[in-house]
Design a protein around this motif. Sequence first.
Motif, PDB file in Angstrom:
ATOM      1  N   GLN A  95     -27.484  26.014  19.263  1.00  0.00           N
ATOM      2  CA  GLN A  95     -25.950  25.429  19.131  1.00  0.00           C
ATOM      3  C   GLN A  95     -25.231  26.759  18.535  1.00  0.00           C
ATOM      4  OE1 GLN A  95     -24.677  22.676  20.135  1.00  0.00           O
ATOM      5  NE2 GLN A  95     -26.352  21.512  20.602  1.00  0.00           N
ATOM      6  N   ARG A 132     -24.008  27.768  22.274  1.00  0.00           N
ATOM      7  CA  ARG A 132     -22.632  26.955  22.316  1.00  0.00           C
ATOM      8  C   ARG A 132     -22.628  26.272  23.606  1.00  0.00           C
ATOM      9  NH1 ARG A 132     -19.637  28.103  17.476  1.00  0.00           N
ATOM     10  NH2 ARG A 132     -17.820  26.956  18.401  1.00  0.00           N
ATOM     11  N   GLY A 136     -22.344  23.727  17.514  1.00  0.00           N
ATOM     12  CA  GLY A 136     -22.016  24.572  18.700  1.00  0.00           C
ATOM     13  C   GLY A 136     -20.348  24.434  18.754  1.00  0.00           C
TER      14      GLY A 136
END
Length: 752
Positions: A183, A187, A259
């Motif tokens: 994350q 992302r 994220g």
Amino acid sequence: MARPGHNGYGYPVSASSPSPYQPATSSSSASHRHYSAGTPFGDDHTSPCDDITAGCTAVFSRLLAYLKGPGLQAAMNLAARAGHQLRRNAVRRRLLSFPHVLVALWMVLMLWGERWVFAGKVRDCDWHHWEHWPPGAVPHRLVFVADPQLIDPHSYPGRPWPINPLTMRITDNYMRRGYTQLQRILRPDSVMFLGDLFDGGREWKTAQGNFDEPEWAKGHRPAHEQKYVKQWNKKYGEEYWLHEYERFGNIFWDNWRLGGDAPGPGQRGRKLVTSLPGNHDLGFGAEVKIPVRDRFIAFFGETNRVDVIGNHTFVSVDTVSLSAETSQVKDKEAVQKIYQPVDEFLKDVKAVKRRAVEKELRFWRGEIEELQFTQKVEELDSADFKGLPTLDRGSEAVDFPTVLLSHVPLFRPPGTPCGPMREHWPPAKPPKGQTTPVFPDHRNAISVSGGYQYQNVLNEADTLKLIDSIGNIKHAFSGDDHDYCEVVHSPKQESIHEVTVKSLSMAMGVPTPGFQMISMWNPIDAKGKSLAGDGSEVPTLQTHLCLLPSQLSTFMLYAVLGVLTVIILAARSFLVPMLGLQPFALDPNAPSGQSAVLPVFKAKSEGAEDNYNNGYAMNSSASSASSSASKSLSAARTSRTRGASISNAPGGSGSTAAYGNARSSSPKRKQQQQQRWGWGNGGRGPRIQIRRDATAYASNQGPSSGGWRPAMRGGAARARWQLVQVWREFWTTCWRVIWMVLLFFAYLTWKG
């Protein structure tokens, strides 16, 4: 003769009790003979609760008295001793010593193995390292996570209590660290799970519904699990499943926001989908328990669904329930209830796809996504339902490239190779001159087989039903196998490109876990037609396998460093006495302050102090009457006999008198001599310091230790002294490194 206040029979005599030598008074006699009506006890009889209360009060009082007296003193002594040891260790020479350098090295290695290596592995998978889109493209980035399969008591039922919770903690930490870096670094715009969220989700009893196995299914369970079924049903139920649900959320949902909240450029929003079930969540085929599935749907969402993501249509199908339709007991009423929902979904899935695509197009055109109905009043008999507005445009509707999501892989002929990225077995080497993969290659392929509550691939009939019902399937992603497998199916199965995703867990039999990264770019016009051309000519989806670190390799690295640490510390321990290096082990005979719990001094014999004091007085008076010549002679004798036993003092000999005179003539020397021999205050007699006197001869460290030692004769004594020093140095340094390293590892494990 019994002591006063004692009756001679083992119990004390109270003041109110009559003496056996005195006649009892009428009042006391009456008091001993009076009984309450209806009870065999006297008026002073107490209830059992009062007895228990009185006993507890007495125990508490004694405990409190102990804590205020000897207990407090013992605690203070221990605290003083600990403080003294801390002062001895908190010096620069020990803090910057060689064992602590090894501890620092271990800490750096464990930070790398438990933290930094995850970030490095995920950073190597960055999107820009493998994406190949035209300049200006804004792809939608998605990650598939397969088979986290949280370890629980069902996973290793034979393991003892300390090992099983530790295994659960370590595997959870591994997935949390990998998912957290996923994350933070990658992302992704969307994350989708491919089933088997739990390992024993199907085993935990539900609060409602019939959880019992049908009669025809009894006896299918393996023998090694059969003996645990009653225990599981009794001990692990709805509350435990909710605990596992919270555990799953702590790992994946709580870290979802790492994220970011905002979607990537040109994307509609971020999405997290965890509703696709696996056989460990529900069971498989005809043995799926409907109450278990209802519970899963209530907490994770519909198992059969359609999502439009990145101008692609994702169709998730509960294939573990679909497989009940092709089982041998498919005609039973209970089994029909298992596959009926997914069967109805597949009958209407093409219309659902068209409506989902139309809603997505309305959003990008800036229109209202939902349908708008005109408001009017009509008679029910004459109302016209044919002209109602609909999102389904029928044959005129556009269709985005479809991606099928199934926990169980699609059917393929036995021996179909999975490609070079499969970790279990690499592909067989083809014969010279052959450019195509070897077929069949059973070692590199997914086994076309099944067993209790599992089936490695779907039946061919179920696979064809999926393909015909959904339509326009370009890609398929599945889980269940735990290892990577990439297959292009036959034209009969529309040449679907299928990828079986690796498990994210380190406990699924695959040394190197991982996840699948998907990059999608499908530009469209206002009507939904693709601007990139036909998907078969210009691919709209690219995929990449991201591998996480091998925890087994990390543990092996720990083991190698552990062996090297022991070897290095052993070599250094041998060099300490040989090269005169500064030892790390503290001298056990060094003064440790008045912090011992037990006394460390003891008089040599009873009356020694008095005898010595009397003799010392006699010698002092005798020495005051001596001549100056005898003083000189006595002083010379004193210098020669300073180490002699002081027990000759009461004899009153000339030398002894002179010795006493010499001591009395120098108060400072007298004080130093008393301190040397351990005499008490006020000229008290000689004492033996038990700890130093007892260990001085045993340790035999030599003159460099600072304590007095007996003379060593011969090479054997010196070799024995060196071995003792080597062993003490080796044990001390090893123990210091071990407990500090284990404490730091426990901290990292606790923090996750």
